[in-house]
Design a protein around this motif. Structure first.
Motif, PDB file in Angstrom:
ATOM      1  N   ASN A  11       0.833  -1.203   0.000  1.00  0.00           N
ATOM      2  CA  ASN A  11       0.000   0.000   0.000  1.00  0.00           C
ATOM      3  C   ASN A  11       0.871   1.259   0.000  1.00  0.00           C
ATOM      4  N   GLN A  12       1.935   1.260   0.813  1.00  0.00           N
ATOM      5  CA  GLN A  12       2.825   2.419   0.893  1.00  0.00           C
ATOM      6  C   GLN A  12       3.504   2.698  -0.454  1.00  0.00           C
ATOM      7  N   LEU A  13       3.756   1.634  -1.222  1.00  0.00           N
ATOM      8  CA  LEU A  13       4.390   1.781  -2.534  1.00  0.00           C
ATOM      9  C   LEU A  13       3.388   2.096  -3.645  1.00  0.00           C
ATOM     10  N   GLY A  14       2.108   2.166  -3.295  1.00  0.00           N
ATOM     11  CA  GLY A  14       1.081   2.483  -4.291  1.00  0.00           C
ATOM     12  C   GLY A  14       0.656   1.296  -5.131  1.00  0.00           C
ATOM     13  N   ILE A  15       0.973   0.089  -4.674  1.00  0.00           N
ATOM     14  CA  ILE A  15       0.612  -1.119  -5.421  1.00  0.00           C
ATOM     15  C   ILE A  15      -0.759  -1.633  -5.000  1.00  0.00           C
ATOM     16  N   LEU A  16      -0.981  -1.739  -3.699  1.00  0.00           N
ATOM     17  CA  LEU A  16      -2.229  -2.277  -3.162  1.00  0.00           C
ATOM     18  C   LEU A  16      -3.182  -1.139  -2.812  1.00  0.00           C
ATOM     19  N   PRO A  17      -4.381  -1.139  -3.370  1.00  0.00           N
ATOM     20  CA  PRO A  17      -5.347  -0.095  -3.035  1.00  0.00           C
ATOM     21  C   PRO A  17      -5.729  -0.116  -1.549  1.00  0.00           C
ATOM     22  N   GLU A  18      -6.052   1.039  -1.020  1.00  0.00           N
ATOM     23  CA  GLU A  18      -6.415   1.193   0.390  1.00  0.00           C
ATOM     24  C   GLU A  18      -7.578   0.272   0.770  1.00  0.00           C
ATOM     25  N   ALA A  19      -8.566   0.150  -0.097  1.00  0.00           N
ATOM     26  CA  ALA A  19      -9.729  -0.700   0.208  1.00  0.00           C
ATOM     27  C   ALA A  19      -9.319  -2.158   0.403  1.00  0.00           C
ATOM     28  N   ASP A  20      -8.396  -2.643  -0.431  1.00  0.00           N
ATOM     29  CA  ASP A  20      -7.913  -4.021  -0.283  1.00  0.00           C
ATOM     30  C   ASP A  20      -7.090  -4.171   0.993  1.00  0.00           C
ATOM     31  N   LEU A  21      -6.270  -3.177   1.328  1.00  0.00           N
ATOM     32  CA  LEU A  21      -5.500  -3.217   2.568  1.00  0.00           C
ATOM     33  C   LEU A  21      -6.453  -3.322   3.759  1.00  0.00           C
ATOM     34  N   GLU A  22      -7.473  -2.499   3.785  1.00  0.00           N
ATOM     35  CA  GLU A  22      -8.438  -2.525   4.888  1.00  0.00           C
ATOM     36  C   GLU A  22      -9.121  -3.884   4.984  1.00  0.00           C
ATOM     37  N   ARG A  23      -9.454  -4.468   3.863  1.00  0.00           N
ATOM     38  CA  ARG A  23     -10.110  -5.790   3.865  1.00  0.00           C
ATOM     39  C   ARG A  23      -9.158  -6.865   4.397  1.00  0.00           C
ATOM     40  N   PHE A  63      10.279  -9.148  -1.688  1.00  0.00           N
ATOM     41  CA  PHE A  63       8.993  -9.330  -1.043  1.00  0.00           C
ATOM     42  C   PHE A  63       7.966  -9.759  -2.068  1.00  0.00           C
ATOM     43  N   VAL A  64       7.071 -10.641  -1.658  1.00  0.00           N
ATOM     44  CA  VAL A  64       5.919 -10.999  -2.469  1.00  0.00           C
ATOM     45  C   VAL A  64       4.783 -10.119  -1.950  1.00  0.00           C
ATOM     46  N   LEU A  65       4.466  -9.093  -2.723  1.00  0.00           N
ATOM     47  CA  LEU A  65       3.500  -8.088  -2.296  1.00  0.00           C
ATOM     48  C   LEU A  65       2.161  -8.272  -3.012  1.00  0.00           C
ATOM     49  N   PRO A  66       1.075  -8.122  -2.271  1.00  0.00           N
ATOM     50  CA  PRO A  66      -0.225  -8.204  -2.923  1.00  0.00           C
ATOM     51  C   PRO A  66      -0.490  -6.972  -3.796  1.00  0.00           C
ATOM     52  N   LYS A  67      -0.978  -7.227  -5.017  1.00  0.00           N
ATOM     53  CA  LYS A  67      -1.420  -6.139  -5.905  1.00  0.00           C
ATOM     54  C   LYS A  67      -2.907  -5.896  -5.677  1.00  0.00           C
ATOM     55  N   SER A  68      -3.578  -6.973  -5.348  1.00  0.00           N
ATOM     56  CA  SER A  68      -4.998  -6.981  -4.995  1.00  0.00           C
ATOM     57  C   SER A  68      -5.212  -8.300  -4.274  1.00  0.00           C
ATOM     58  N   ILE A  69      -6.392  -8.526  -3.786  1.00  0.00           N
ATOM     59  CA  ILE A  69      -6.637  -9.803  -3.111  1.00  0.00           C
ATOM     60  C   ILE A  69      -6.606 -10.908  -4.161  1.00  0.00           C
ATOM     61  N   GLY A  70      -5.690 -11.859  -3.968  1.00  0.00           N
ATOM     62  CA  GLY A  70      -5.532 -12.972  -4.899  1.00  0.00           C
ATOM     63  C   GLY A  70      -4.488 -12.768  -5.976  1.00  0.00           C
ATOM     64  N   GLU A  71      -3.835 -11.615  -6.016  1.00  0.00           N
ATOM     65  CA  GLU A  71      -2.825 -11.338  -7.040  1.00  0.00           C
ATOM     66  C   GLU A  71      -1.605 -10.705  -6.381  1.00  0.00           C
ATOM     67  N   THR A  72      -0.406 -11.237  -6.695  1.00  0.00           N
ATOM     68  CA  THR A  72       0.828 -10.739  -6.087  1.00  0.00           C
ATOM     69  C   THR A  72       1.875 -10.418  -7.140  1.00  0.00           C
TER      70      THR A  72
END
Length: 95
Positions: A11-23, A63-72
């Motif tokens: 999320n800090q790197l702008g990859i994961l949207p805030e809504a997905d982080l919260e979920r 790091f294996v970072l989430p791009k969205s839920i189910g995608e890294t």
């Protein structure tokens, strides 16, 4: 704590949207699967050891970072300050 911290980094790197982080945070907290953080937790010190992690290559953290839920995606060379700040933010969610 790993998936939580990686989600915050993403999320800090702008990859994961805030809504997905919260979920992700809500799901992790719901299942109470996080360790208790002992006193003396030092995010900068922990971040300095990341280059020794099993995913590191030639002393560079990966790091294996989430791009969205189910995608890294795999990301290398993240600034240690970003890692330390993300560890600290993740710790706040736990406590």
């Amino acid at each position: 704590m790993g998936i939580l911290t990686e989600s915050v980094i993403s999320n800090q790197l702008g990859i994961l949207p805030e809504a997905d982080l919260e979920r992700i945070i809500k799901i992790i907290l719901k299942y109470k699967c996080l360790p208790e953080i002992k006193s003396g937790f030092c995010s900068k010190r922990i971040a300095s050891f990341i280059c020794y992690d099993k995913k590191a290559r030639l002393g560079t953290s990966r790091f294996v970072l989430p791009k969205s839920i189910g995608e890294t995606e795999t990301v290398s060379g993240i600034n240690p300050d970003v890692i330390a700040k993300s560890l600290e933010k993740a710790r706040i969610f736990i406590n």
